[in-house]
Design a protein around this motif. Structure first.
Motif, PDB file in Angstrom:
ATOM      1  N   VAL A 179       5.240  -5.485   3.371  1.00  0.00           N
ATOM      2  CA  VAL A 179       5.742  -5.259   2.007  1.00  0.00           C
ATOM      3  C   VAL A 179       5.258  -6.390   1.087  1.00  0.00           C
ATOM      4  O   VAL A 179       4.835  -6.137  -0.052  1.00  0.00           O
ATOM      5  CB  VAL A 179       7.284  -5.137   1.998  1.00  0.00           C
ATOM      6  N   SER A 180       5.281  -7.622   1.569  1.00  0.00           N
ATOM      7  CA  SER A 180       4.794  -8.746   0.742  1.00  0.00           C
ATOM      8  C   SER A 180       3.326  -8.541   0.377  1.00  0.00           C
ATOM      9  O   SER A 180       2.923  -8.792  -0.766  1.00  0.00           O
ATOM     10  CB  SER A 180       4.937 -10.080   1.491  1.00  0.00           C
ATOM     11  N   ALA A 181       2.537  -8.105   1.359  1.00  0.00           N
ATOM     12  CA  ALA A 181       1.107  -7.890   1.089  1.00  0.00           C
ATOM     13  C   ALA A 181       0.922  -6.786   0.047  1.00  0.00           C
ATOM     14  O   ALA A 181       0.053  -6.880  -0.835  1.00  0.00           O
ATOM     15  CB  ALA A 181       0.379  -7.528   2.388  1.00  0.00           C
ATOM     16  N   ILE A 182       1.743  -5.744   0.126  1.00  0.00           N
ATOM     17  CA  ILE A 182       1.650  -4.642  -0.843  1.00  0.00           C
ATOM     18  C   ILE A 182       2.068  -5.125  -2.228  1.00  0.00           C
ATOM     19  O   ILE A 182       1.386  -4.867  -3.233  1.00  0.00           O
ATOM     20  CB  ILE A 182       2.524  -3.450  -0.361  1.00  0.00           C
ATOM     21  N   GLU A 183       3.176  -5.845  -2.277  1.00  0.00           N
ATOM     22  CA  GLU A 183       3.669  -6.327  -3.584  1.00  0.00           C
ATOM     23  C   GLU A 183       2.704  -7.338  -4.200  1.00  0.00           C
ATOM     24  O   GLU A 183       2.564  -7.395  -5.429  1.00  0.00           O
ATOM     25  CB  GLU A 183       5.072  -6.919  -3.415  1.00  0.00           C
ATOM     26  N   ALA A 184       2.025  -8.114  -3.347  1.00  0.00           N
ATOM     27  CA  ALA A 184       1.053  -9.092  -3.863  1.00  0.00           C
ATOM     28  C   ALA A 184      -0.087  -8.398  -4.597  1.00  0.00           C
ATOM     29  O   ALA A 184      -0.767  -9.009  -5.427  1.00  0.00           O
ATOM     30  CB  ALA A 184       0.502  -9.938  -2.715  1.00  0.00           C
ATOM     31  N   LEU A 241      -0.691  -0.111   3.263  1.00  0.00           N
ATOM     32  CA  LEU A 241      -1.414  -0.756   2.155  1.00  0.00           C
ATOM     33  C   LEU A 241      -2.295   0.243   1.406  1.00  0.00           C
ATOM     34  O   LEU A 241      -2.330   0.268   0.172  1.00  0.00           O
ATOM     35  CB  LEU A 241      -2.300  -1.877   2.711  1.00  0.00           C
ATOM     36  N   ALA A 242      -2.998   1.072   2.167  1.00  0.00           N
ATOM     37  CA  ALA A 242      -3.929   2.023   1.542  1.00  0.00           C
ATOM     38  C   ALA A 242      -3.171   3.064   0.714  1.00  0.00           C
ATOM     39  O   ALA A 242      -3.591   3.406  -0.397  1.00  0.00           O
ATOM     40  CB  ALA A 242      -4.772   2.706   2.620  1.00  0.00           C
ATOM     41  N   PHE A 243      -2.032   3.560   1.231  1.00  0.00           N
ATOM     42  CA  PHE A 243      -1.219   4.499   0.443  1.00  0.00           C
ATOM     43  C   PHE A 243      -0.743   3.817  -0.847  1.00  0.00           C
ATOM     44  O   PHE A 243      -0.800   4.403  -1.938  1.00  0.00           O
ATOM     45  CB  PHE A 243       0.004   4.959   1.249  1.00  0.00           C
ATOM     46  N   ALA A 244      -0.261   2.585  -0.702  1.00  0.00           N
ATOM     47  CA  ALA A 244       0.286   1.874  -1.867  1.00  0.00           C
ATOM     48  C   ALA A 244      -0.797   1.649  -2.923  1.00  0.00           C
ATOM     49  O   ALA A 244      -0.545   1.792  -4.132  1.00  0.00           O
ATOM     50  CB  ALA A 244       0.886   0.549  -1.423  1.00  0.00           C
ATOM     51  N   ARG A 245      -2.001   1.326  -2.460  1.00  0.00           N
ATOM     52  CA  ARG A 245      -3.106   1.089  -3.411  1.00  0.00           C
ATOM     53  C   ARG A 245      -3.446   2.344  -4.202  1.00  0.00           C
ATOM     54  O   ARG A 245      -4.017   2.267  -5.281  1.00  0.00           O
ATOM     55  CB  ARG A 245      -4.357   0.615  -2.656  1.00  0.00           C
ATOM     56  N   GLU A 246      -3.099   3.522  -3.640  1.00  0.00           N
ATOM     57  CA  GLU A 246      -3.354   4.779  -4.364  1.00  0.00           C
ATOM     58  C   GLU A 246      -2.098   5.273  -5.061  1.00  0.00           C
ATOM     59  O   GLU A 246      -1.954   6.460  -5.342  1.00  0.00           O
ATOM     60  CB  GLU A 246      -3.917   5.827  -3.414  1.00  0.00           C
ATOM     61  N   ARG A 266       9.030  -0.824   0.270  1.00  0.00           N
ATOM     62  CA  ARG A 266      10.319  -1.341   0.717  1.00  0.00           C
ATOM     63  C   ARG A 266      10.341  -1.368   2.241  1.00  0.00           C
ATOM     64  O   ARG A 266       9.651  -0.573   2.893  1.00  0.00           O
ATOM     65  CB  ARG A 266      11.477  -0.484   0.181  1.00  0.00           C
ATOM     66  N   VAL A 267      11.149  -2.279   2.789  1.00  0.00           N
ATOM     67  CA  VAL A 267      11.280  -2.394   4.245  1.00  0.00           C
ATOM     68  C   VAL A 267      12.318  -1.403   4.749  1.00  0.00           C
ATOM     69  O   VAL A 267      13.363  -1.213   4.128  1.00  0.00           O
ATOM     70  CB  VAL A 267      11.724  -3.832   4.626  1.00  0.00           C
ATOM     71  N   SER A 268      12.043  -0.790   5.896  1.00  0.00           N
ATOM     72  CA  SER A 268      13.050   0.006   6.595  1.00  0.00           C
ATOM     73  C   SER A 268      13.002  -0.414   8.063  1.00  0.00           C
ATOM     74  O   SER A 268      11.983  -0.215   8.732  1.00  0.00           O
ATOM     75  CB  SER A 268      12.730   1.492   6.450  1.00  0.00           C
ATOM     76  N   VAL A 269      14.082  -1.016   8.540  1.00  0.00           N
ATOM     77  CA  VAL A 269      14.132  -1.396   9.953  1.00  0.00           C
ATOM     78  C   VAL A 269      14.622  -0.189  10.738  1.00  0.00           C
ATOM     79  O   VAL A 269      15.717   0.323  10.480  1.00  0.00           O
ATOM     80  CB  VAL A 269      15.055  -2.613  10.170  1.00  0.00           C
ATOM     81  N   VAL A 270      13.791   0.278  11.666  1.00  0.00           N
ATOM     82  CA  VAL A 270      14.088   1.527  12.368  1.00  0.00           C
ATOM     83  C   VAL A 270      13.696   1.407  13.834  1.00  0.00           C
ATOM     84  O   VAL A 270      12.729   0.714  14.167  1.00  0.00           O
ATOM     85  CB  VAL A 270      13.316   2.707  11.716  1.00  0.00           C
TER      86      VAL A 270
END
Ligand SMILES: NC(=O)c1ccc[n+]([C@@H]2O[C@H](COP(=O)([O-])OP(=O)(O)OC[C@H]3O[C@@H](n4cnc5c(N)ncnc54)[C@H](O)[C@@H]3O)[C@@H](O)[C@H]2O)c1
Length: 254
Positions: free
Chosen positions: A50-55, A27-32, A61-65
């Motif tokens: 991802v939903s919280a970031i997009e909101a 979240l913090a990276f996305a906010r910057e 994006r999701v990566s299942v790993v």
């Protein structure tokens, strides 16, 4: 977005980003301004992040790993490059380890799994991301260590061994790739309130003695670790590599 934009259009992978510290860091990276690959074995958790970031109007994006599996980590990296064109930052953060196990009580299967998810994963992330970072002119790797990288605690042997390894591997990567523009640092949290520590926080008898050793008199929140991760990943820490900073409310200092 926040007032700062240190990661504008940068491609950032965060593992273990479906929960706890990894979620707050993503979240913090996305906010910057970052384009964040939210990587986790738990698809639902990753989707929630991802939903919280997009909101917030940011990009992820999701990566299942499975960070313990080479082919899976290679796909995580290649798909992030396909999606966002490059890799600028890798935050190796996922972990697993059995609780309440001394060396005598730990099974071979638990030992192998703990070392694979908590330490081998850091090697795999670096192995597959570094060539892309070098091609792109450089990058920053941040490994989540722990106060357990420095001091022992009760009955957590495999975790403590793995986190000691994270510290050493951080230095090794910094040594080998610094001249190619790769910085590699660690962030070592103390006790932080996340799903992983729910059992500790649900038992006041366990929390009280831990808290009594914290110079700030309180445990940490995931967002406070995220800010340290962003600092070492950013150009604010441009002359820092091979180091691990401790963010523990003063646990190791007192
Ligand atoms: N919470 C604390 O007090 C504390 C203290 C010191 C260090 N740490 C470190 O912080 C990091 C994050 O811990 P947290 O407290 O946020 O834990 P958490 O349990 O909230 O999150 C860990 C995440 O890792 C994911 N994960 C587990 N195995 C995986 C695998 N094989 N592949 C991909 N993802 C996998 C889980 O699904 C989960 O989403 C860990 O490296 C941990 O050792 C935490």
């Amino acid at each position: 977005m926040t007032g700062r934009n240190r990661f504008e259009a940068k491609s950032v992978i965060v593992t273990g980003a479906g929960s706890g510290i990894g979620r707050e860091t993503a979240l913090a990276f996305a906010r910057e301004g970052a384009l964040v690959t939210v990587a986790d074995i738990n698809k639902v958790g990753a989707e929630e992040t991802v939903s919280a970031i997009e909101a917030e109007g940011c990009t992820a994006r999701v990566s299942v790993v499975d960070v313990a599996n080479a082919a899976s980590v290679e796909s995580m990296v290649e798909e992030a490059v396909d999606a966002y064109g490059r890799i600028d930052v890798l935050h190796n953060n996922a972990y697993w380890a059995p609780l309440n196990r001394s060396v005598v009580d730990t099974t071979e299967e638990e030992w192998d799994q703990a070392l694979a998810v908590t330490l081998k994963s850091v090697w795999l992330g670096c192995k597959y991301a570094i060539p892309h970072m070098v091609k792109g002119g450089g990058g920053a790797i941040v490994n989540t260590a722990s106060t357990a990288s420095f001091v022992a605690g009760p009955s957590f042997a495999a975790y403590i061994a793995a986190k000691g390894g994270v510290l050493a591997l951080t230095r090794s990567v910094a040594y080998d790739f610094g001249k190619q523009g790769i910085r590699c640092n660690g962030v070592a949290p103390g006790l932080v309130e996340t799903p992983a520590t729910e059992d500790v926080f649900s038992d006041p008898a366990r929390v009280a003695p831990i808290r009594s050793h914290l110079l700030l008199g309180r445990h940490g929140q995931p967002g406070e670790i995220a800010q340290a991760v962003l600092f070492v990943a950013s150009d604010d820490a441009a002359y820092m590599t091979g180091q691990t900073i401790v963010v523990d409310g003063g646990r190791l200092a007192g």
